[in-house]
Design an enzyme around this catalytic site. Structure first.
Site, mmCIF file in Angstrom:
data_model
loop_
_atom_site.group_PDB
_atom_site.id
_atom_site.type_symbol
_atom_site.label_atom_id
_atom_site.label_comp_id
_atom_site.label_asym_id
_atom_site.label_seq_id
_atom_site.Cartn_x
_atom_site.Cartn_y
_atom_site.Cartn_z
ATOM 1 N N SER A 98 0.798 -1.470 0.114
ATOM 2 C CA SER A 98 0.108 0.015 0.136
ATOM 3 C C SER A 98 0.967 1.202 -0.091
ATOM 4 O O SER A 98 1.594 1.315 0.078
ATOM 5 C CB SER A 98 -0.606 0.125 1.310
ATOM 6 O OG SER A 98 -1.520 1.061 1.705
ATOM 7 N N TYR B 127 -3.020 -0.061 10.453
ATOM 8 C CA TYR B 127 -2.839 -0.143 9.000
ATOM 9 C C TYR B 127 -1.038 0.098 8.236
ATOM 10 O O TYR B 127 -1.026 -0.982 7.664
ATOM 11 C CB TYR B 127 -3.590 0.374 8.491
ATOM 12 C CG TYR B 127 -4.113 -0.382 7.111
ATOM 13 C CD1 TYR B 127 -3.058 0.189 6.202
ATOM 14 C CD2 TYR B 127 -4.814 -0.604 6.354
ATOM 15 C CE1 TYR B 127 -4.004 0.657 4.241
ATOM 16 C CE2 TYR B 127 -5.042 -0.935 4.940
ATOM 17 C CZ TYR B 127 -4.054 -0.438 4.227
ATOM 18 O OH TYR B 127 -4.702 -0.740 2.717
ATOM 19 N N LYS C 91 1.228 -3.067 6.275
ATOM 20 C CA LYS C 91 1.903 -2.634 5.778
ATOM 21 C C LYS C 91 2.816 -2.772 4.856
ATOM 22 O O LYS C 91 3.833 -3.242 4.621
ATOM 23 C CB LYS C 91 0.808 -1.584 4.775
ATOM 24 C CG LYS C 91 -0.739 -2.302 4.498
ATOM 25 C CD LYS C 91 -0.970 -3.255 4.011
ATOM 26 C CE LYS C 91 -2.135 -3.409 3.474
ATOM 27 N NZ LYS C 91 -2.718 -4.506 3.138
HETATM 28 P P1 NAP Z 1 -12.343 -4.328 0.216
HETATM 29 O O1 NAP Z 1 -12.721 -3.724 -0.780
HETATM 30 O O2 NAP Z 1 -12.064 -4.326 2.213
HETATM 31 O O3 NAP Z 1 -11.513 -6.391 0.586
HETATM 32 C C1 NAP Z 1 -10.577 -7.285 1.307
HETATM 33 C C2 NAP Z 1 -11.576 -8.612 1.726
HETATM 34 O O4 NAP Z 1 -10.428 -9.445 2.360
HETATM 35 C C3 NAP Z 1 -12.956 -8.441 2.458
HETATM 36 O O5 NAP Z 1 -13.769 -9.372 0.710
HETATM 37 C C4 NAP Z 1 -13.206 -8.845 2.968
HETATM 38 O O6 NAP Z 1 -14.460 -9.098 3.998
HETATM 39 C C5 NAP Z 1 -11.980 -9.549 3.125
HETATM 40 N N1 NAP Z 1 -11.499 -10.153 4.525
HETATM 41 C C6 NAP Z 1 -10.954 -9.055 5.694
HETATM 42 N N2 NAP Z 1 -10.916 -10.073 6.777
HETATM 43 C C7 NAP Z 1 -10.936 -11.330 6.076
HETATM 44 C C8 NAP Z 1 -10.114 -12.126 7.149
HETATM 45 N N3 NAP Z 1 -9.538 -12.650 8.478
HETATM 46 N N4 NAP Z 1 -10.022 -13.207 6.608
HETATM 47 C C9 NAP Z 1 -10.338 -13.475 4.915
HETATM 48 N N5 NAP Z 1 -11.423 -12.476 3.689
HETATM 49 C C10 NAP Z 1 -10.902 -11.054 4.713
HETATM 50 O O7 NAP Z 1 -10.369 -4.226 0.195
HETATM 51 P P2 NAP Z 1 -9.815 -3.899 -1.461
HETATM 52 O O8 NAP Z 1 -10.039 -2.236 -1.824
HETATM 53 O O9 NAP Z 1 -9.991 -5.225 -2.115
HETATM 54 O O10 NAP Z 1 -8.150 -4.130 -1.021
HETATM 55 C C11 NAP Z 1 -7.429 -5.661 -1.347
HETATM 56 C C12 NAP Z 1 -6.092 -5.326 0.014
HETATM 57 O O11 NAP Z 1 -5.212 -4.353 -1.073
HETATM 58 C C13 NAP Z 1 -5.711 -5.650 1.285
HETATM 59 O O12 NAP Z 1 -5.776 -5.941 1.434
HETATM 60 C C14 NAP Z 1 -6.462 -3.104 1.194
HETATM 61 O O13 NAP Z 1 -5.363 -3.143 2.294
HETATM 62 C C15 NAP Z 1 -5.152 -3.139 -0.063
HETATM 63 N N6 NAP Z 1 -5.075 -2.215 -0.998
HETATM 64 C C16 NAP Z 1 -5.964 -1.681 -0.908
HETATM 65 C C17 NAP Z 1 -6.142 -0.024 -1.180
HETATM 66 C C18 NAP Z 1 -7.148 0.697 -2.231
HETATM 67 O O14 NAP Z 1 -7.003 1.749 -2.519
HETATM 68 N N7 NAP Z 1 -8.336 -0.189 -2.227
HETATM 69 C C19 NAP Z 1 -5.220 0.178 -2.082
HETATM 70 C C20 NAP Z 1 -3.712 -0.341 -1.660
HETATM 71 C C21 NAP Z 1 -3.731 -1.620 -0.971
HETATM 72 P P3 NAP Z 1 -15.287 -8.261 4.754
HETATM 73 O O15 NAP Z 1 -16.433 -7.368 3.014
HETATM 74 O O16 NAP Z 1 -16.224 -8.782 5.645
HETATM 75 O O17 NAP Z 1 -14.422 -7.260 5.356
HETATM 76 C C1 GCO Z 2 -6.967 5.414 3.765
HETATM 77 C C2 GCO Z 2 -6.394 4.637 3.179
HETATM 78 C C3 GCO Z 2 -5.349 4.015 2.197
HETATM 79 C C4 GCO Z 2 -5.877 2.787 0.290
HETATM 80 C C5 GCO Z 2 -4.333 2.587 0.429
HETATM 81 C C6 GCO Z 2 -3.411 3.187 0.095
HETATM 82 O O1 GCO Z 2 -6.870 5.270 5.067
HETATM 83 O O2 GCO Z 2 -5.202 6.657 3.652
HETATM 84 O O3 GCO Z 2 -8.011 3.829 3.054
HETATM 85 O O4 GCO Z 2 -4.690 2.616 3.482
HETATM 86 O O5 GCO Z 2 -6.523 1.799 1.378
HETATM 87 O O6 GCO Z 2 -3.643 1.588 1.244
HETATM 88 O O7 GCO Z 2 -2.402 3.119 -0.601
#
Ligand code: NAP
Ligand code: GCO
Length: 287
Positions: free
Chosen positions: A148, A161, A165
């Site tokens: 992230s 977080y 990360k």
């Molecule tokens: P999301 O929409 O919150 O999806 C995460 C998924 O993981 C959800 O289905 C969630 O279920 C599931 N989960 C949570 N806890 C779990 C557990 N203990 N065991 C199994 N599954 C679990 O997240 P996303 O935005 O798609 O992001 C996916 C990954 O990329 C995450 O690791 C996030 O930190 C990372 N990321 C996201 C962004 C962004 O901007 N979106 C940027 C950088 C990194 P629930 O629905 O019940 O929570």
């Molecule tokens: C926040 C956001 C970020 C994104 C992502 C950025 O609250 O700043 O949720 O953490 O999810 O991880 O790369």
């Protein structure tokens, strides 16, 4: 003779994406399936797994899905056993499951801190530990971690977080160091700010209809002046899961629209009217 494009194919590979009922995990799975992989995924509760199976079916993907909490070693071991029996040994693991809690550190309880660390850092440890022996035995494997912006930068209210990360970045380097000798590559995708349910609270319009201050802030910090879309990450995911990246190991590759390269501009300089149309299509994602 196979051409370079064949190196990006995943034919016959089994890919396990954790937490992949929707969001980025679903996008990774869709991309992998498009280039030949078989998909297995888990999520935290049955209703999410069922929702995911529906989505995969609509995409023409015959995925295996089951409930598995990545923080519970017994559930992870049972999931890997079942997936291996039903589909085949896991060649590609994407540690995608993750949560975030946006709470000022002085107000965050230790239980809340531990919840985030457990899912975002210990979960990838448990899942990687569950698939590594088979990868070692078969002489190849790919592990891709979901890092992230917070693997590099801090910000208010996301201490747990960011710590998780940041730790995940170092776990990526350590798996590379310890298992690279077995032709196992462990890298990470570092998405910028992507439009998914996890970031939806940061983009919601204010009561008076104005842009969320954080939405304006992120656009002023991103040269592309937009949030990422899940499809922006698909190419990198396929690359890191494929033979094309066999000599890349221990790297975090950021896919952030330029955030980490840019000092940013005054949010007040942004022309908000430019974003209206994009935002409407963005909000359609979750209807
Ligand atoms: P999301 O929409 O919150 O999806 C995460 C998924 O993981 C959800 O289905 C969630 O279920 C599931 N989960 C949570 N806890 C779990 C557990 N203990 N065991 C199994 N599954 C679990 O997240 P996303 O935005 O798609 O992001 C996916 C990954 O990329 C995450 O690791 C996030 O930190 C990372 N990321 C996201 C962004 C962004 O901007 N979106 C940027 C950088 C990194 P629930 O629905 O019940 O929570
Ligand atoms: C926040 C956001 C970020 C994104 C992502 C950025 O609250 O700043 O949720 O953490 O999810 O991880 O790369």
């Amino acid at each position: 003779m196979a051409g370079i494009i064949d190196k990006f194919r995943l034919d016959g590979k089994v890919a396990w994406i954790t937490g992949a009922s929707y969001g980025l995990g679903l996008a990774y799975a869709q991309a992998f399936a498009e280039v030949g992989a078989k998909i297995v995924f888990n999520d935290i509760k049955q209703e999410l797994v069922d929702r995911g199976l529906e989505e995969y079916k609509k995409l023409g993907i015959d995925a295996f899905g089951a409930v598995c909490d990545v923080t519970k070693e017994d559930q992870v071991e049972a999931f890997v056993k079942a997936a291996t029996e039903k589909v085949g040994p896991i060649d590609i693991l994407v540690n995608n499951a993750g949560i975030i809690k946006r709470i000022p550190m002085t107000e965050m309880t230790v239980a809340e801190w531990n919840q985030v660390i457990d899912v975002d850092l210990t979960g990838p440890f448990i899942c990687s530990k569950a698939v590594l022996p088979s990868m070692i035995e078969r002489g190849h494997g790919k592990i891709i971690n979901a890092c992230s912006m917070m693997s590099e930068l801090g910000r208010e209210t996301v201490s747990a977080y960011a710590a998780a990360k940041g730790g995940l970045k170092m776990l990526t380097k350590n798996v590379c160091s310890e298992y690279g000798q077995f032709n196992i590559q462990c890298n990470a995708i570092g998405p910028g700010y992507i439009a998914t349910p996890q970031t939806a609270p940061l983009r919601e319009r204010q009561a008076d209809g104005s842009m969320h201050p954080f939405d304006r802030f992120i656009r002023s910090k991103t040269p592309a002046q937009r949030w990422g879309k899940t499809e922006d990450l698909m190419g990198l995911a396929v690359f890191l899961a494929s033979e094309a990246s066999d000599f890349i190991n221990g790297q975090v590759i950021y896919i952030d629209g330029g955030i980490l390269a840019y000092i940013g501009q005054d949010p007040g300089n942004l022309d908000e009217s430019k974003f209206q149309a994009e935002e409407e299509s963005d909000l359609k994602i979750y209807e």
